[in-house]
Design a protein around this motif. Structure first.
Motif, PDB file in Angstrom:
ATOM      1  N   ILE A  67      10.831   8.724  -2.079  1.00  0.00           N
ATOM      2  CA  ILE A  67       9.632   9.519  -1.854  1.00  0.00           C
ATOM      3  C   ILE A  67       8.480   8.999  -2.709  1.00  0.00           C
ATOM      4  O   ILE A  67       7.352   8.807  -2.218  1.00  0.00           O
ATOM      5  N   SER A  68       8.725   8.774  -3.976  1.00  0.00           N
ATOM      6  CA  SER A  68       7.667   8.348  -4.889  1.00  0.00           C
ATOM      7  C   SER A  68       7.119   6.980  -4.501  1.00  0.00           C
ATOM      8  O   SER A  68       5.899   6.776  -4.493  1.00  0.00           O
ATOM      9  N   PHE A  69       8.002   6.053  -4.179  1.00  0.00           N
ATOM     10  CA  PHE A  69       7.525   4.714  -3.840  1.00  0.00           C
ATOM     11  C   PHE A  69       6.715   4.717  -2.549  1.00  0.00           C
ATOM     12  O   PHE A  69       5.659   4.084  -2.469  1.00  0.00           O
ATOM     13  N   LEU A  70       7.197   5.428  -1.523  1.00  0.00           N
ATOM     14  CA  LEU A  70       6.496   5.416  -0.242  1.00  0.00           C
ATOM     15  C   LEU A  70       5.129   6.081  -0.341  1.00  0.00           C
ATOM     16  O   LEU A  70       4.133   5.551   0.170  1.00  0.00           O
ATOM     17  N   PHE A  71       5.062   7.228  -1.014  1.00  0.00           N
ATOM     18  CA  PHE A  71       3.760   7.874  -1.185  1.00  0.00           C
ATOM     19  C   PHE A  71       2.834   7.022  -2.039  1.00  0.00           C
ATOM     20  O   PHE A  71       1.638   6.904  -1.749  1.00  0.00           O
ATOM     21  N   SER A  72       3.362   6.444  -3.096  1.00  0.00           N
ATOM     22  CA  SER A  72       2.553   5.580  -3.945  1.00  0.00           C
ATOM     23  C   SER A  72       2.065   4.366  -3.172  1.00  0.00           C
ATOM     24  O   SER A  72       0.895   3.966  -3.282  1.00  0.00           O
ATOM     25  N   PHE A  73       2.944   3.783  -2.369  1.00  0.00           N
ATOM     26  CA  PHE A  73       2.576   2.617  -1.558  1.00  0.00           C
ATOM     27  C   PHE A  73       1.444   2.962  -0.597  1.00  0.00           C
ATOM     28  O   PHE A  73       0.466   2.205  -0.474  1.00  0.00           O
ATOM     29  N   VAL A  74       1.539   4.100   0.073  1.00  0.00           N
ATOM     30  CA  VAL A  74       0.501   4.496   1.037  1.00  0.00           C
ATOM     31  C   VAL A  74      -0.807   4.783   0.317  1.00  0.00           C
ATOM     32  O   VAL A  74      -1.895   4.392   0.795  1.00  0.00           O
ATOM     33  N   TRP A  75      -0.756   5.453  -0.828  1.00  0.00           N
ATOM     34  CA  TRP A  75      -1.989   5.781  -1.540  1.00  0.00           C
ATOM     35  C   TRP A  75      -2.670   4.528  -2.075  1.00  0.00           C
ATOM     36  O   TRP A  75      -3.901   4.420  -2.008  1.00  0.00           O
ATOM     37  N   TYR A  76      -1.917   3.590  -2.619  1.00  0.00           N
ATOM     38  CA  TYR A  76      -2.529   2.342  -3.078  1.00  0.00           C
ATOM     39  C   TYR A  76      -3.069   1.533  -1.899  1.00  0.00           C
ATOM     40  O   TYR A  76      -4.099   0.867  -1.994  1.00  0.00           O
ATOM     41  N   TRP A  77      -2.355   1.573  -0.767  1.00  0.00           N
ATOM     42  CA  TRP A  77      -2.796   0.838   0.418  1.00  0.00           C
ATOM     43  C   TRP A  77      -4.138   1.379   0.915  1.00  0.00           C
ATOM     44  O   TRP A  77      -5.034   0.601   1.268  1.00  0.00           O
ATOM     45  N   ASN A  78      -4.292   2.696   0.956  1.00  0.00           N
ATOM     46  CA  ASN A  78      -5.482   3.306   1.527  1.00  0.00           C
ATOM     47  C   ASN A  78      -6.642   3.421   0.541  1.00  0.00           C
ATOM     48  O   ASN A  78      -7.741   3.812   0.950  1.00  0.00           O
ATOM     49  N   GLU A  79      -6.412   3.109  -0.716  1.00  0.00           N
ATOM     50  CA  GLU A  79      -7.474   3.220  -1.710  1.00  0.00           C
ATOM     51  C   GLU A  79      -8.495   2.090  -1.525  1.00  0.00           C
ATOM     52  O   GLU A  79      -8.160   0.915  -1.657  1.00  0.00           O
ATOM     53  N   THR A  80      -9.720   2.445  -1.209  1.00  0.00           N
ATOM     54  CA  THR A  80     -10.772   1.445  -0.986  1.00  0.00           C
ATOM     55  C   THR A  80     -11.862   1.506  -2.046  1.00  0.00           C
ATOM     56  O   THR A  80     -12.400   0.459  -2.429  1.00  0.00           O
ATOM     57  N   ALA A  81     -12.191   2.714  -2.521  1.00  0.00           N
ATOM     58  CA  ALA A  81     -13.281   2.832  -3.491  1.00  0.00           C
ATOM     59  C   ALA A  81     -12.936   2.131  -4.798  1.00  0.00           C
ATOM     60  O   ALA A  81     -13.700   1.285  -5.293  1.00  0.00           O
ATOM     61  N   LEU A  82     -11.755   2.450  -5.360  1.00  0.00           N
ATOM     62  CA  LEU A  82     -11.347   1.820  -6.622  1.00  0.00           C
ATOM     63  C   LEU A  82     -11.083   0.332  -6.431  1.00  0.00           C
ATOM     64  O   LEU A  82     -11.437  -0.484  -7.295  1.00  0.00           O
ATOM     65  N   ALA A  83     -10.473  -0.032  -5.303  1.00  0.00           N
ATOM     66  CA  ALA A  83     -10.180  -1.444  -5.057  1.00  0.00           C
ATOM     67  C   ALA A  83     -11.465  -2.258  -4.927  1.00  0.00           C
ATOM     68  O   ALA A  83     -11.566  -3.369  -5.477  1.00  0.00           O
ATOM     69  N   SER A  84     -12.451  -1.743  -4.228  1.00  0.00           N
ATOM     70  CA  SER A  84     -13.719  -2.466  -4.078  1.00  0.00           C
ATOM     71  C   SER A  84     -14.411  -2.645  -5.426  1.00  0.00           C
ATOM     72  O   SER A  84     -15.000  -3.695  -5.695  1.00  0.00           O
ATOM     73  N   LEU A  85     -14.326  -1.608  -6.279  1.00  0.00           N
ATOM     74  CA  LEU A  85     -15.005  -1.679  -7.572  1.00  0.00           C
ATOM     75  C   LEU A  85     -14.270  -2.585  -8.549  1.00  0.00           C
ATOM     76  O   LEU A  85     -14.898  -3.412  -9.231  1.00  0.00           O
ATOM     77  N   TYR A  86     -12.949  -2.459  -8.629  1.00  0.00           N
ATOM     78  CA  TYR A  86     -12.188  -3.193  -9.634  1.00  0.00           C
ATOM     79  C   TYR A  86     -11.901  -4.643  -9.226  1.00  0.00           C
ATOM     80  O   TYR A  86     -11.835  -5.521 -10.070  1.00  0.00           O
ATOM     81  N   PHE A  87     -11.693  -4.881  -7.938  1.00  0.00           N
ATOM     82  CA  PHE A  87     -11.311  -6.223  -7.504  1.00  0.00           C
ATOM     83  C   PHE A  87     -12.510  -7.127  -7.250  1.00  0.00           C
ATOM     84  O   PHE A  87     -12.391  -8.352  -7.323  1.00  0.00           O
ATOM     85  N   GLY A  88     -13.656  -6.554  -6.942  1.00  0.00           N
ATOM     86  CA  GLY A  88     -14.835  -7.369  -6.672  1.00  0.00           C
ATOM     87  C   GLY A  88     -14.607  -8.302  -5.491  1.00  0.00           C
ATOM     88  O   GLY A  88     -14.106  -7.887  -4.443  1.00  0.00           O
ATOM     89  N   ASN A  89     -14.980  -9.550  -5.674  1.00  0.00           N
ATOM     90  CA  ASN A  89     -14.792 -10.556  -4.628  1.00  0.00           C
ATOM     91  C   ASN A  89     -13.537 -11.387  -4.822  1.00  0.00           C
ATOM     92  O   ASN A  89     -13.295 -12.321  -4.060  1.00  0.00           O
ATOM     93  N   GLU A  90     -12.749 -11.066  -5.852  1.00  0.00           N
ATOM     94  CA  GLU A  90     -11.563 -11.870  -6.164  1.00  0.00           C
ATOM     95  C   GLU A  90     -10.372 -11.482  -5.288  1.00  0.00           C
ATOM     96  O   GLU A  90      -9.591 -12.330  -4.872  1.00  0.00           O
ATOM     97  N   LEU A  91     -10.200 -10.202  -5.048  1.00  0.00           N
ATOM     98  CA  LEU A  91      -9.086  -9.713  -4.238  1.00  0.00           C
ATOM     99  C   LEU A  91      -9.627  -8.789  -3.155  1.00  0.00           C
ATOM    100  O   LEU A  91     -10.705  -8.200  -3.300  1.00  0.00           O
ATOM    101  N   THR A  92      -8.875  -8.642  -2.099  1.00  0.00           N
ATOM    102  CA  THR A  92      -9.276  -7.759  -1.013  1.00  0.00           C
ATOM    103  C   THR A  92      -8.034  -7.135  -0.385  1.00  0.00           C
ATOM    104  O   THR A  92      -6.905  -7.539  -0.673  1.00  0.00           O
TER     105      THR A  92
END
Length: 319
Positions: A229-254
């Motif tokens: 349960i924890s891994f699947l929910f965590s996986f989905v939440w990290y997958w769908n996170e766009t605001a933090l990913a756009s801010l922290y990853f910049g142009n290096e990761l997408t």
């Protein structure tokens, strides 16, 4: 006299018929009759249709050509399955490299978050130490704090440590129990480990096992549903996170959700022309959306049995 007997027989038959009809409609205990099942299955069908309608809609439109989209006579089933929409969406999303980066920045933090939440949950559930209740309350409070509140301070902190553009901006908070919604996972493991019989630990202590060995050999195997349960929910939440990913990853990761958000702009850069065929349409957009959610659908398809079992055994229904 004969008429009286006939009336009694007819009355018994009517009573039998009414009893059978009542049993058929309402059931023996009121929860297994036809009316109850009709209402339950009807409600499930309606709820299922509400959830499946967007996917059915996207699937239908993603296979439509421009002519089918402009034809008012074609509603759900396209005249021909137009696969070129997926070819265009594949090139716009740069699918496989983007998918590899998405898995890289979601799977690793999810695994770290699950492991750390299991350790913290076990510690709160099985050990007594000073200020335990206060500390556990502080952990749970972090769940109700919106991540947007910590957005700027964390960005400044990560920028000073030169973590911007690196997976460490996701991984380090997960390793310290501050990942995406880590508090709910700690609570899941806390509740699960509290239900574990203490007799197992006492028997292991008598055999000479230490706390670490008990945790690895006894607690973790019993907590497999909570881990799933924890891994699947965590996986989905990290997958769908766009605001933090756009801010922290910049142009290096997408990630795929980030590229989907830039889908129209990327398409305009790649396919610029004056003809109508060079313009984006709903079929191409739906194809891009389907490609971005397809990995999650595949993951759920292969893990649904363990997912449902984990929800049933741990009592966690998600949000």
């Amino acid at each position: 006299m004969l008429n009286t007997k006939l009336s009694h027989v007819q009355k018994r038959k009517l009573d039998d018929y009414s009893t059978k009809a009542k049993s058929f409609l309402l059931g023996v205990q009121g929860n297994n009759g036809f009316l109850f099942k009709f209402c339950v299955y009807g409600l499930l069908i309606v709820i299922g249709f509400v959830y499946l309608f967007p996917i059915i809609y996207m699937s239908s439109y993603s296979f439509k050509s421009l002519e089918d989209l402009l034809n008012p006579l074609i509603s759900w089933i396209p005249s021909t399955f137009y696969a070129e929409n997926y070819e265009v969406a594949y090139r716009v999303l740069d699918l496989f490299p983007t998918l590899a980066e998405t898995l890289y920045v979601t799977v690793i933090p999810s695994l770290a978050q699950t492991a750390v939440a299991a350790v913290i949950g076990y510690g709160f559930a099985r050990f007594d130490f000073p200020f335990k209740k206060i500390m556990f309350g502080l952990v749970l409070i972090t769940f109700i704090i919106p991540p947007q509140v910590l957005l700027i301070p964390r960005y400044v902190f990560f920028n000073e440590l030169e973590l911007i553009g690196s997976i460490l901006s996701f991984l380090l908070p997960a390793l310290f129990g501050q990942g995406l919604n880590s508090a709910i996972f700690i609570l899941i493991f806390y509740q699960f480990f509290r239900m574990m019989p203490k007799a197992l630990e006492e028997a292991a202590h008598l055999d000479g096992a230490g706390n670490f060995r008990i945790f690895v050999t006894i607690a973790i195997p019993m907590a497999v549903p909570a881990i799933i349960i924890s891994f699947l929910f965590s996986f989905v939440w990290y997958w769908n996170e766009t605001a933090l990913a756009s801010l922290y990853f910049g142009n290096e990761l997408t990630t795929l959700p980030i590229e989907l958000g830039k889908f129209n702009a990327t398409f305009d850069q790649m396919y610029t022309g004056d003809t109508e065929a060079d313009n984006i349409n709903e079929g191409i957009s739906m194809a891009g959306t389907m490609l971005s959610i397809l990995p999650l659908l595949i993951v759920y398809f292969f893990t649904q049995r363990w997912f449902v079992e984990g929800v049933d055994r741990s009592g966690i229904t998600g949000e």
